[in-house]
Design a protein around this motif. Structure first.
Motif, short mmCIF file in Angstrom:
data_model
loop_
_atom_site.label_atom_id
_atom_site.label_comp_id
_atom_site.label_asym_id
_atom_site.label_seq_id
_atom_site.Cartn_x
_atom_site.Cartn_y
_atom_site.Cartn_z
N ALA A 35 0.83 -1.20 0.00
CA ALA A 35 0.00 0.00 0.00
C ALA A 35 0.87 1.26 0.00
O ALA A 35 0.57 2.23 -0.70
CB ALA A 35 -0.93 0.00 1.21
N ALA A 36 1.97 1.24 0.78
CA ALA A 36 2.86 2.39 0.80
C ALA A 36 3.48 2.63 -0.57
O ALA A 36 3.60 3.78 -1.02
CB ALA A 36 3.96 2.17 1.84
N GLY A 37 3.86 1.56 -1.25
CA GLY A 37 4.43 1.71 -2.59
C GLY A 37 3.42 2.25 -3.58
O GLY A 37 3.75 3.08 -4.44
N VAL A 38 2.17 1.79 -3.46
CA VAL A 38 1.12 2.29 -4.35
C VAL A 38 0.91 3.79 -4.14
O VAL A 38 0.80 4.57 -5.10
CB VAL A 38 -0.19 1.52 -4.11
N VAL A 39 0.88 4.23 -2.88
CA VAL A 39 0.65 5.64 -2.58
C VAL A 39 1.82 6.50 -3.06
O VAL A 39 1.63 7.58 -3.63
CB VAL A 39 0.43 5.84 -1.07
N LEU A 40 3.05 6.03 -2.85
CA LEU A 40 4.23 6.83 -3.22
C LEU A 40 4.57 6.71 -4.70
O LEU A 40 5.38 7.49 -5.21
CB LEU A 40 5.44 6.38 -2.39
N GLY A 41 3.98 5.74 -5.39
CA GLY A 41 4.25 5.54 -6.81
C GLY A 41 3.35 6.36 -7.70
O GLY A 41 2.69 7.31 -7.26
N PRO A 42 3.29 6.01 -8.98
CA PRO A 42 2.52 6.80 -9.95
C PRO A 42 1.02 6.76 -9.72
O PRO A 42 0.30 7.61 -10.26
CB PRO A 42 2.88 6.16 -11.29
N SER A 43 0.55 5.83 -8.91
CA SER A 43 -0.90 5.76 -8.66
C SER A 43 -1.40 6.96 -7.88
O SER A 43 -2.58 7.32 -7.97
CB SER A 43 -1.24 4.47 -7.88
N ALA A 44 -0.51 7.61 -7.09
CA ALA A 44 -0.96 8.73 -6.26
C ALA A 44 0.08 9.85 -6.26
O ALA A 44 0.01 10.78 -7.06
CB ALA A 44 -1.23 8.25 -4.83
N VAL A 45 1.09 9.77 -5.38
CA VAL A 45 2.02 10.87 -5.17
C VAL A 45 3.01 11.02 -6.31
O VAL A 45 3.37 12.13 -6.72
CB VAL A 45 2.77 10.69 -3.83
N GLY A 46 3.52 9.91 -6.82
CA GLY A 46 4.49 9.95 -7.90
C GLY A 46 5.91 10.24 -7.44
O GLY A 46 6.76 10.65 -8.24
N PHE A 47 6.21 9.99 -6.16
CA PHE A 47 7.56 10.25 -5.64
C PHE A 47 8.53 9.14 -6.01
O PHE A 47 9.70 9.41 -6.32
CB PHE A 47 7.49 10.40 -4.11
N LEU A 48 8.09 7.89 -5.96
CA LEU A 48 8.95 6.76 -6.28
C LEU A 48 8.73 6.31 -7.72
O LEU A 48 7.60 6.30 -8.22
CB LEU A 48 8.66 5.58 -5.33
N HIS A 49 9.83 5.93 -8.36
CA HIS A 49 9.78 5.48 -9.75
C HIS A 49 10.42 4.10 -9.85
O HIS A 49 11.64 3.96 -9.63
CB HIS A 49 10.49 6.47 -10.66
N ALA A 50 9.62 3.10 -10.14
CA ALA A 50 10.11 1.73 -10.21
C ALA A 50 11.13 1.54 -11.32
O ALA A 50 11.89 0.57 -11.31
CB ALA A 50 8.95 0.76 -10.39
N SER A 51 11.16 2.46 -12.29
CA SER A 51 12.10 2.34 -13.40
C SER A 51 13.52 2.75 -13.02
O SER A 51 14.45 2.52 -13.80
CB SER A 51 11.63 3.21 -14.57
N ASP A 52 13.71 3.34 -11.84
CA ASP A 52 15.05 3.71 -11.38
C ASP A 52 15.90 2.45 -11.29
O ASP A 52 15.56 1.52 -10.57
CB ASP A 52 14.96 4.39 -10.02
N PRO A 53 17.05 2.38 -11.99
CA PRO A 53 17.84 1.14 -12.01
C PRO A 53 18.37 0.73 -10.64
O PRO A 53 18.42 -0.46 -10.32
CB PRO A 53 18.99 1.46 -12.98
N THR A 54 18.76 1.70 -9.81
CA THR A 54 19.26 1.37 -8.47
C THR A 54 18.13 0.81 -7.62
O THR A 54 18.31 -0.19 -6.92
CB THR A 54 19.86 2.61 -7.80
N PHE A 55 16.97 1.44 -7.68
CA PHE A 55 15.79 0.98 -6.96
C PHE A 55 15.43 -0.43 -7.40
O PHE A 55 15.16 -1.32 -6.58
CB PHE A 55 14.65 1.96 -7.21
N GLY A 56 15.44 -0.66 -8.71
CA GLY A 56 15.08 -1.97 -9.24
C GLY A 56 16.07 -3.05 -8.83
O GLY A 56 15.67 -4.18 -8.52
N PHE A 57 17.37 -2.73 -8.83
CA PHE A 57 18.37 -3.73 -8.45
C PHE A 57 18.26 -4.10 -6.98
O PHE A 57 18.33 -5.27 -6.61
CB PHE A 57 19.77 -3.22 -8.77
N LEU A 58 18.08 -3.09 -6.12
CA LEU A 58 17.87 -3.38 -4.70
C LEU A 58 16.61 -4.21 -4.49
O LEU A 58 16.58 -5.10 -3.63
CB LEU A 58 17.78 -2.07 -3.91
N ALA A 59 15.59 -3.92 -5.28
CA ALA A 59 14.34 -4.70 -5.18
C ALA A 59 14.58 -6.15 -5.59
O ALA A 59 14.01 -7.08 -4.99
CB ALA A 59 13.26 -4.06 -6.04
#
Length: 374
Positions: A35-59
């Motif tokens: 739920a936190a990811g949905v809120v901070l992602g493009p569905s709502a706030v748009g602060f986090l971007h799953a396309s970020d390569p560093t974010f994706g690698f850590l994930a």
């Protein structure tokens, strides 16, 4: 991606424990993290971007660890698990066979052409969800002994089958990759069991504990990342690498100190980061633009609950059958793989997760009712 973003992710990860805090709700921690990811992602706030390569690698690292911990939690050495293995395996296979019909109907009705994927989703179970619920509710008895191997077998088979069905054009390649990963895991089991019986594992444990070297954790991470590298190289999901290594460790015997270290590493940071990334990768606005996918998610969730509940004909109580329908790892992997490989239609990954959330809600309710009755 900088430290400020990591601080926000770590803060957002606290939503999982907060929602899971009331024991009477029996909510898994990952729901709050998603739920936190949905809120901070493009569905709502748009602060986090799953396309970020560093974010994706850590994930990806977090995903491998999450599946490793899930496999390590399967009670491979428990005699109770082996006692109900035959019944549980037959039920898991029966659920898979029954799921084919509803999956074909759903795929045809929505025109997605993903009947095989939907069948695997409906047939899947999540040992990482079901086992903690069984423990928390204090469920026991002969029927539960048949439930545990059913969930473990379904979880393992569906994890192996997922890369084959999500990308049918490369199924042969995925099958060879899966065999390579499983073969390495099997060889690893033989080596680790030999070392454990020879007393080398105990010596390593004492040395690591006395000198504070954390050798078991370091070696486990080397093996896990090597298997993950093999999986990526052979075009197989790292989910299979993590889960198979977890099963190996569970079968050999996981030292308590290693379990605590992996728990801290996974549940404290990398696991929540993965689920937040997954939530951020889902654009729920796509469901608004494609409202039919809301119905798709409902059908997938209802289908999974129905095919598991049908095991009542084999003598399994309906409540335990619905509890076995709880799924998370396979839908999560399907959504992640489908998003990364662009194999799913816009809004379809969110529909898969919606179906999984419905199975979790149904499983928690069924488990609570079963516990109250017993």
């Amino acid at each position: 991606m900088g430290f400020a973003t990591l601080a926000v992710i770590a803060l957002a990860g606290l939503l999982g424990p907060l929602l899971a805090l009331p024991r009477r709700w029996h909510l898994p921690v990952v729901l709050g993290e998603l739920a936190a990811g949905v809120v901070l992602g493009p569905s709502a706030v748009g602060f986090l971007h799953a396309s970020d390569p560093t974010f994706g690698f850590l994930a990806d690292i977090g995903f491998a660890l999450v599946m490793f911990v899930a496999g390590a939690h399967v009670p491979m050495r428990d005699p109770n698990l082996r006692a109900g293995l035959r019944t549980g395996t037959l039920r898991a296979l029966a659920v898979g066979a029954v799921a084919v019909g509803p999956a074909l109907a759903v795929a045809d009705g929505f025109g997605t052409g993903h009947a095989a994927l939907y069948a695997v989703l409906m047939a899947s179970s999540s040992a990482a969800l079901v086992l903690p619920v069984v423990d928390a509710l204090g469920l026991g008895g002969p029927q539960v002994l048949g439930l545990l191997p059913q969930v473990a077998v379904a979880d393992a088979l569906c994890i192996v089958a997922l890369p084959l069905v999500i990308d049918p054009d490369h199924a042969a390649r995925a099958a060879l990759g899966a065999l390579a990963v499983l073969g390495c895991a099997g060889a690893l089991f033989l080596v680790l069991r030999r070392l454990e019986r020879g007393g080398y594992q105990r010596r390593l444990h004492r040395l690591s504990q006395e000198r504070q070297f954390a050798l078991e954790l370091r070696i486990s991470l080397v093996i896990l990342f090597a298997l993950a590298a093999l999986a990526v190289r052979t075009h197989v999901s790292i989910m299979l690498a993590g889960f198979s290594f977890g099963l190996v460790v569970a079968a050999v015997g996981e030292p308590r100190r290693l379990a605590k270290q992996l728990f801290a590493l996974t549940e404290g940071f990398l696991g929540p980061l993965f689920f937040i990334w997954l939530g951020a990768s889902l654009d729920l606005r796509e469901l608004g633009r494609h409202p039919s996918f809301v119905l798709l998610g409902v059908c997938l969730g209802a289908g999974a609950v129905a095919v598991h509940a049908l095991m009542r004909v084999s003598g399994q109580p309906v409540g335990l059958g619905v509890l076995a329908a709880a799924q998370l790892g396979v839908p999560v992997a399907a959504a992640a793989l489908g998003t990364q490989l662009h194999l799913l239609a816009p809004g379809e990954p969110s529909a898969l997760m919606l179906g999984a959330l419905l199975t979790i809600a149904a499983a928690i309710a069924a488990g609570s009712v079963t516990a109250a009755r017993s």
